[in-house]
Structures are given as structure tokens and as C-alpha cells.
Design a protein around this motif. Sequence first.
Motif, PDB file in Angstrom:
ATOM      1  N   PRO A   1      15.956  80.891  15.933  1.00 59.26           N
ATOM      2  CA  PRO A   1      17.306  81.346  16.258  1.00 59.26           C
ATOM      3  C   PRO A   1      18.369  80.378  15.771  1.00 59.26           C
ATOM      4  O   PRO A   1      18.113  79.194  15.584  1.00 59.26           O
ATOM      5  N   ALA A   2      19.565  80.901  15.557  1.00 56.59           N
ATOM      6  CA  ALA A   2      20.681  80.035  15.181  1.00 56.59           C
ATOM      7  C   ALA A   2      20.938  79.044  16.314  1.00 56.59           C
ATOM      8  O   ALA A   2      20.772  79.359  17.487  1.00 56.59           O
ATOM      9  N   ILE A   3      21.334  77.853  15.966  1.00 53.16           N
ATOM     10  CA  ILE A   3      21.488  76.822  16.979  1.00 53.16           C
ATOM     11  C   ILE A   3      22.615  75.882  16.589  1.00 53.16           C
ATOM     12  O   ILE A   3      22.845  75.639  15.398  1.00 53.16           O
ATOM     13  N   VAL A   4      23.344  75.417  17.593  1.00 52.80           N
ATOM     14  CA  VAL A   4      24.396  74.429  17.397  1.00 52.80           C
ATOM     15  C   VAL A   4      24.076  73.249  18.301  1.00 52.80           C
ATOM     16  O   VAL A   4      23.891  73.412  19.500  1.00 52.80           O
ATOM     17  N   LEU A   5      23.960  72.066  17.739  1.00 52.67           N
ATOM     18  CA  LEU A   5      23.617  70.883  18.512  1.00 52.67           C
ATOM     19  C   LEU A   5      24.855  70.280  19.160  1.00 52.67           C
ATOM     20  O   LEU A   5      25.928  70.247  18.558  1.00 52.67           O
ATOM     21  N   THR A   6      24.681  69.796  20.378  1.00 54.65           N
ATOM     22  CA  THR A   6      25.734  69.011  20.998  1.00 54.65           C
ATOM     23  C   THR A   6      25.740  67.624  20.349  1.00 54.65           C
ATOM     24  O   THR A   6      24.787  67.227  19.666  1.00 54.65           O
ATOM     25  N   SER A   7      26.805  66.869  20.576  1.00 52.23           N
ATOM     26  CA  SER A   7      26.868  65.528  20.006  1.00 52.23           C
ATOM     27  C   SER A   7      25.763  64.643  20.564  1.00 52.23           C
ATOM     28  O   SER A   7      25.227  63.783  19.861  1.00 52.23           O
ATOM     29  N   ARG A   8      25.393  64.850  21.850  1.00 50.15           N
ATOM     30  CA  ARG A   8      24.301  64.057  22.427  1.00 50.15           C
ATOM     31  C   ARG A   8      22.976  64.401  21.770  1.00 50.15           C
ATOM     32  O   ARG A   8      22.183  63.519  21.455  1.00 50.15           O
ATOM     33  N   GLU A   9      22.726  65.696  21.555  1.00 47.79           N
ATOM     34  CA  GLU A   9      21.488  66.094  20.881  1.00 47.79           C
ATOM     35  C   GLU A   9      21.438  65.539  19.469  1.00 47.79           C
ATOM     36  O   GLU A   9      20.384  65.087  19.007  1.00 47.79           O
ATOM     37  N   ARG A  10      22.576  65.580  18.767  1.00 52.02           N
ATOM     38  CA  ARG A  10      22.615  65.016  17.415  1.00 52.02           C
ATOM     39  C   ARG A  10      22.288  63.534  17.441  1.00 52.02           C
ATOM     40  O   ARG A  10      21.562  63.030  16.594  1.00 52.02           O
ATOM     41  N   ALA A  11      22.832  62.815  18.415  1.00 50.00           N
ATOM     42  CA  ALA A  11      22.587  61.379  18.506  1.00 50.00           C
ATOM     43  C   ALA A  11      21.114  61.093  18.777  1.00 50.00           C
ATOM     44  O   ALA A  11      20.523  60.185  18.180  1.00 50.00           O
ATOM     45  N   ILE A  12      20.500  61.875  19.651  1.00 51.62           N
ATOM     46  CA  ILE A  12      19.077  61.683  19.968  1.00 51.62           C
ATOM     47  C   ILE A  12      18.229  61.920  18.727  1.00 51.62           C
ATOM     48  O   ILE A  12      17.358  61.123  18.380  1.00 51.62           O
ATOM     49  N   VAL A  13      18.476  63.036  18.049  1.00 50.02           N
ATOM     50  CA  VAL A  13      17.681  63.371  16.861  1.00 50.02           C
ATOM     51  C   VAL A  13      17.849  62.298  15.788  1.00 50.02           C
ATOM     52  O   VAL A  13      16.881  61.885  15.143  1.00 50.02           O
ATOM     53  N   ALA A  14      19.069  61.814  15.599  1.00 54.06           N
ATOM     54  CA  ALA A  14      19.315  60.802  14.567  1.00 54.06           C
ATOM     55  C   ALA A  14      18.565  59.510  14.875  1.00 54.06           C
ATOM     56  O   ALA A  14      17.965  58.899  13.985  1.00 54.06           O
ATOM     57  N   LEU A  15      18.577  59.085  16.142  1.00 58.21           N
ATOM     58  CA  LEU A  15      17.897  57.837  16.505  1.00 58.21           C
ATOM     59  C   LEU A  15      16.387  57.970  16.367  1.00 58.21           C
ATOM     60  O   LEU A  15      15.708  57.062  15.865  1.00 58.21           O
ATOM     61  N   LEU A  16      15.834  59.104  16.783  1.00 61.04           N
ATOM     62  CA  LEU A  16      14.387  59.305  16.659  1.00 61.04           C
ATOM     63  C   LEU A  16      13.978  59.401  15.193  1.00 61.04           C
ATOM     64  O   LEU A  16      12.906  58.928  14.801  1.00 61.04           O
ATOM     65  N   ALA A  17      14.823  60.014  14.358  1.00 65.85           N
ATOM     66  CA  ALA A  17      14.524  60.112  12.927  1.00 65.85           C
ATOM     67  C   ALA A  17      14.493  58.737  12.275  1.00 65.85           C
ATOM     68  O   ALA A  17      13.802  58.527  11.274  1.00 65.85           O
TER      69      ALA A  17
END
Length: 279
Positions: free
Chosen positions: A198-214
Motif C-alpha cells: 500500500p501507499a505509505i507516508v513516513l512520519t519524521s520519527r519513522e524516517r529517522a529510525i529507518v535512516a539510523l538502522l540503515a
Amino acid sequence: MEREPSGHGADASVWRARPAAAVVTTLRRQALRRAAAAAGGDAEPCERVAVSARHLPDRESRRRRIAELAALERVEHLSMQPEQVFGSDELAVGAPLDVAALRRGVRMRTLSRPPADGDRSAQHAIEFGRLGGEYREAARLPQKLMIFDRRVALLAVDPLDLGRGTWEIVDHTAVDALVRLFTRHWSDAVDPSRNGVPAIVLTSRERAIVALLAQGCTDAASAQQIGMSTRSLTYTLRALMDRLGVDNRFQLGLALGALNVATPPGASTPAATIDGGNR
């Protein structure tokens, strides 16, 4: 345990204990022989091709040859990876080759087992999916195999011990047989996004989490940098996986990369998919 003759009659025997690791290895080798027989022979794949193959004796020679062959690829790359955990060292060697091939327009198909805890390939999964790489998962795979433009194949001498080296195969008939082996397992494997994402829009917190884990940060380190508890971070990731209908972080990376929602470190962030909220 294994049974041995006791010397007290034709049918008499005694049971002797064996190390658990030795028993597991024996059972896995038997399973591999059965898989090889199903593929069209009675011996393991490495035994069938050894006579007509060039032997690459160790990991370093294998890596050098992969780099040489990858630089020449122009059409298709097939990869069967039975490992469930990839470390930073392996990804540092293989990931740039995959990205370079995808950017040249090479079709990349990777067949793997579902990743286990400790796998470090989430960042590469984002870039792989974003650039159009194809990925499927299977519970069991018989061999570690790479096929370059259907001309050259690299096959592990022993999939249970990669330190024993690799066979390089150029015989047309043998390579075709390995392509058929790959294709059969590919057809039976599961595409993690087969039901659509499904289409999805990340919150800024989710973006920050994904970036750090990456970037390779642990859950605890990521939570500390963002200013949240480790438990809250874990719940946030689990909710994100549920929203996308995926089962693990590797699949999450593939889904986010395919949707162009998240990008690996150093790449530009697709602004159109990001909202301004923080929760």
C-alpha cells in the motif's frame, strides 16, 4: 547417535554418541544429495561438475573472479544465496557490484532464504529495490550459485563450507542446467511484495529510525539518538512492518526502497513521500 556392529551376531549392534554438530552436518548433506537428485542427478551438484570446472580455492580468489565477471555483465545476473545472515564485510564487497550492474541496466534476480537475526543487509535492500532489483525467498535452497549472463556460473564446492572454494563453470550444457535449477526454485519462491504494497507516508520519527538502522545503528543506539525508549522504537518498527504487510526488516527495506519512500545514507530523500508530522 549412530549404530555400529557389536560383533555379537549379524543383527546385533550398539549405539554410540556423536557430536550434535556432526549429526546436523550429516543430515544436511543427505538433504543436499536429495535436492541434487531432484535436479537431475544422483550426486551433489559440485560432484557432478567438478571434472569440467575451474577451481577457485578460497574466498579471496572467488571475490576477485566475481568482480571480474560482474564488470563484464550486460544482460542478467542470477544469484542463489542460502545464507540467512550477511555481515558488513560481505556487503562491502558485494553491494557496490550489485548497484553498478543495476545502474547499467542488468536484470538482477536474487533468491535467498528469509534473513535471520544479525543480518546487516537492510540498507542494501533499500537500494536494491529502488533500482529495480528482483528478490524472492524460499525456505530451502540447495546451493550457493551465481550465473553471469547465462555464460559463466560460480558454484560452491561445498555449500556447508564456503572455505573449500568455488567451481567456475563455462560449459554451455552445465550452465543451462544450473539456469534451470535456479528457475525452478525461483518459480516456487515467494515474492515478499506479491500481494502489493500500500501507499505509505513516513512520519519524521519513522524516517529517522529507518535512516539510523540503515547506517548500522543498533535499536538501543537509535532510540537514544532519537530520544525514545528501545521498546517504543521496536513497536514503531513492528507497526511499520504491519502497515506494509512484511515479516522482517530485510523485507521492510525492500518495500521502502521499491516505493522510493526511504533511501540509503548519502542518497537524496524523495520529498514527495514525506510528511511533516512527528509522533
